[in-house]
Design a protein around this motif. Sequence first.
Motif, PDB file in Angstrom:
ATOM      1  N   GLU A 100      -5.405   0.690  -7.677  1.00 48.87           N
ATOM      2  CA  GLU A 100      -5.347   2.007  -7.057  1.00 48.87           C
ATOM      3  C   GLU A 100      -4.899   1.910  -5.601  1.00 48.87           C
ATOM      4  O   GLU A 100      -5.358   1.047  -4.853  1.00 48.87           O
ATOM      5  CB  GLU A 100      -6.709   2.699  -7.135  1.00 48.87           C
ATOM      6  CG  GLU A 100      -7.085   3.156  -8.538  1.00 48.87           C
ATOM      7  CD  GLU A 100      -6.128   4.192  -9.094  1.00 48.87           C
ATOM      8  OE1 GLU A 100      -5.563   4.972  -8.314  1.00 48.87           O
ATOM      9  OE2 GLU A 100      -5.934   4.213 -10.330  1.00 48.87           O
ATOM     10  N   HIS A 101      -3.992   2.795  -5.198  1.00 50.95           N
ATOM     11  CA  HIS A 101      -3.406   2.903  -3.858  1.00 50.95           C
ATOM     12  C   HIS A 101      -2.249   1.931  -3.642  1.00 50.95           C
ATOM     13  O   HIS A 101      -1.677   1.902  -2.556  1.00 50.95           O
ATOM     14  CB  HIS A 101      -4.438   2.686  -2.745  1.00 50.95           C
ATOM     15  CG  HIS A 101      -5.703   3.470  -2.925  1.00 50.95           C
ATOM     16  ND1 HIS A 101      -5.703   4.823  -3.111  1.00 50.95           N
ATOM     17  CD2 HIS A 101      -7.002   3.070  -2.960  1.00 50.95           C
ATOM     18  CE1 HIS A 101      -6.957   5.247  -3.249  1.00 50.95           C
ATOM     19  NE2 HIS A 101      -7.751   4.208  -3.173  1.00 50.95           N
TER      20      HIS A 101
ATOM     21  N   HIS B 116       0.840  -1.188   0.000  1.00 47.43           N
ATOM     22  CA  HIS B 116       0.000   0.000   0.000  1.00 47.43           C
ATOM     23  C   HIS B 116       0.882   1.247   0.000  1.00 47.43           C
ATOM     24  O   HIS B 116       1.952   1.277   0.620  1.00 47.43           O
ATOM     25  CB  HIS B 116      -0.913  -0.005   1.220  1.00 47.43           C
ATOM     26  CG  HIS B 116      -2.050   0.975   1.151  1.00 47.43           C
ATOM     27  ND1 HIS B 116      -1.903   2.304   1.484  1.00 47.43           N
ATOM     28  CD2 HIS B 116      -3.345   0.820   0.790  1.00 47.43           C
ATOM     29  CE1 HIS B 116      -3.071   2.921   1.336  1.00 47.43           C
ATOM     30  NE2 HIS B 116      -3.964   2.050   0.908  1.00 47.43           N
ATOM     31  N   GLU B 117       0.456   2.290  -0.701  1.00 44.28           N
ATOM     32  CA  GLU B 117       1.279   3.492  -0.833  1.00 44.28           C
ATOM     33  C   GLU B 117       1.438   4.243   0.479  1.00 44.28           C
ATOM     34  O   GLU B 117       2.432   4.960   0.672  1.00 44.28           O
ATOM     35  CB  GLU B 117       0.658   4.422  -1.879  1.00 44.28           C
ATOM     36  CG  GLU B 117       0.679   3.846  -3.287  1.00 44.28           C
ATOM     37  CD  GLU B 117      -0.096   4.699  -4.260  1.00 44.28           C
ATOM     38  OE1 GLU B 117      -0.863   5.571  -3.791  1.00 44.28           O
ATOM     39  OE2 GLU B 117       0.059   4.519  -5.480  1.00 44.28           O
ATOM     40  N   GLU B 118       0.492   4.109   1.402  1.00 44.46           N
ATOM     41  CA  GLU B 118       0.529   4.914   2.622  1.00 44.46           C
ATOM     42  C   GLU B 118       0.509   4.099   3.908  1.00 44.46           C
ATOM     43  O   GLU B 118       1.101   4.521   4.900  1.00 44.46           O
ATOM     44  CB  GLU B 118      -0.656   5.887   2.627  1.00 44.46           C
ATOM     45  CG  GLU B 118      -0.635   6.883   1.474  1.00 44.46           C
ATOM     46  CD  GLU B 118      -1.840   7.797   1.477  1.00 44.46           C
ATOM     47  OE1 GLU B 118      -2.713   7.621   2.363  1.00 44.46           O
ATOM     48  OE2 GLU B 118      -1.911   8.693   0.623  1.00 44.46           O
TER      49      GLU B 118
END
Length: 513
Positions: A502-503, A385-387
């Motif tokens: 996405e993400h 996950h990006e975050e």
Amino acid sequence: MLIPNRPLHTERHRLRTLKVGVALTLTTLVLSSCVSGSEGGADPNGTASPGAPSGEGQSQAIATTSISSLSQPARIEVQALERGGEDMVTLRFEVFNDGDDQLNLQRAFTGDEGSGRRPSDVTLVDTRNAQRYLPLQTDDGECYCNEFEARIDPGQSQEAWVTFPAPPADLDYLTALIPPAAPFFDLPVSEGSGPPEEPAGSLQDPRILDLRFLQDDLSGESSTDQTGDQLSIMLSSDVLFDTNESTLTNRAQEAIAEAAGQIDESGATQVQIDGHTDDTGDDDINDPLSEARAESVEAELSSAVTNDVTFETAGHGSSDPVATNETEEGRQRNRRVTITFERAQAPTSSSPSAAIPSSGTAAPPNTAGPQVNQGELPVLGTSEHEEQAGVNAQVNHFSRSRDGYVALLWTIQNEGTERLNTGAGFRNEVYEYSPDADSGATITDPTAQLRYHPLMDAETGCLCSPDLGRGETNSVEPGQSVVRWSMYRLPAAVASSSIDIEHFGTIEDIAIP
């Protein structure tokens, strides 16, 4: 007659409010799916086996899919897909609660409309003719289907049936989309007695929607939108023109020449050219600029096309965006000139539009489900996950239908210490799909440098799993996972791909059987 160009953008809908107090909701997903030509289902390893006992008088399943929820396992069995006369088919399926707790189906097969106890969101797909069949409705707008008990006790099951417009007489297979399960590819259509109940009133006209195939090149310079026989080629204004100019650049000639070749190849006699801008500046500037740009493309295109073609042009300014204007990438996509025409004959070249296969050109179907090891899906690739630390996306499985359609199975797994709030779900950031769908998983062919987006119908409905805010949960707790699916149509030649969700980061080198 040329169909007017359909803008990809639709009004952004508000997210539907989750109902408080819903105890259990299905978080789907498919552990295995298999269609048997005889009366049989599938075992957890994706091989055909007799369907489990269903209720009194029920036949064995023709297909079965195991699904997992956040609290207990369940499965869906398709009992039959039967013609009942010349004007309708009836899909019969059954949901089994194989867990130890009560299973709540409230809104599992429907949106916020109605009671939430009718399978009104179940649809059929004619993959040969690229069409989606919506359930038949009575005059009062009610689905011509049964009303079921929303809660299933452990060890029990719930039967459901839905009616649809009949497919062409020579078509003996259809694909069923039953939320929350992944696609049931190539179900056999048999003769039957029709639905078990008469409709409560007259039936409305059948609703059959063309499918839309969306793809773009990785450079962002062009993309295509195919719906039925209509093809729209979207060329980036950043390639065609300098800033605030309507005179074509040297780079524009190659892009327009390629479009001209596709028009000649199609046999089209009418071509619509539409200019668009982003929302920078005001309408007094954007409207005439977009019209002047459309006219410049028409002048170049008319000299390059060899067929006898009638051109029409229009400028729309910033009124029809295909992407958000909140980011530079989105604004770049909105600055475009769209060339739309009818494909009177199937393309034969290697152009992007030809990459979508016609019926009969696809590879043999690979409909067997993934190999499940003690309840665990295979993992073909992962991305973080990006975050949020500890959260990853996993690609689990591909299956192909006989007509070249592909179902992608993917999982969001939370191995961290904090809840993952999915919010608006995993939405597509390029094209505007209707809400409540996880449209944000794309497939890239690294060889052709093309990216394929999930299938959409003519009303912008995604052929993908409902998002986690509809009839399920809007979060993934630590130690839990949810499985999602998306449907595409790919050329048979695409055997290796990259997956973007996405993400999450790109998942590379994934084989497509």
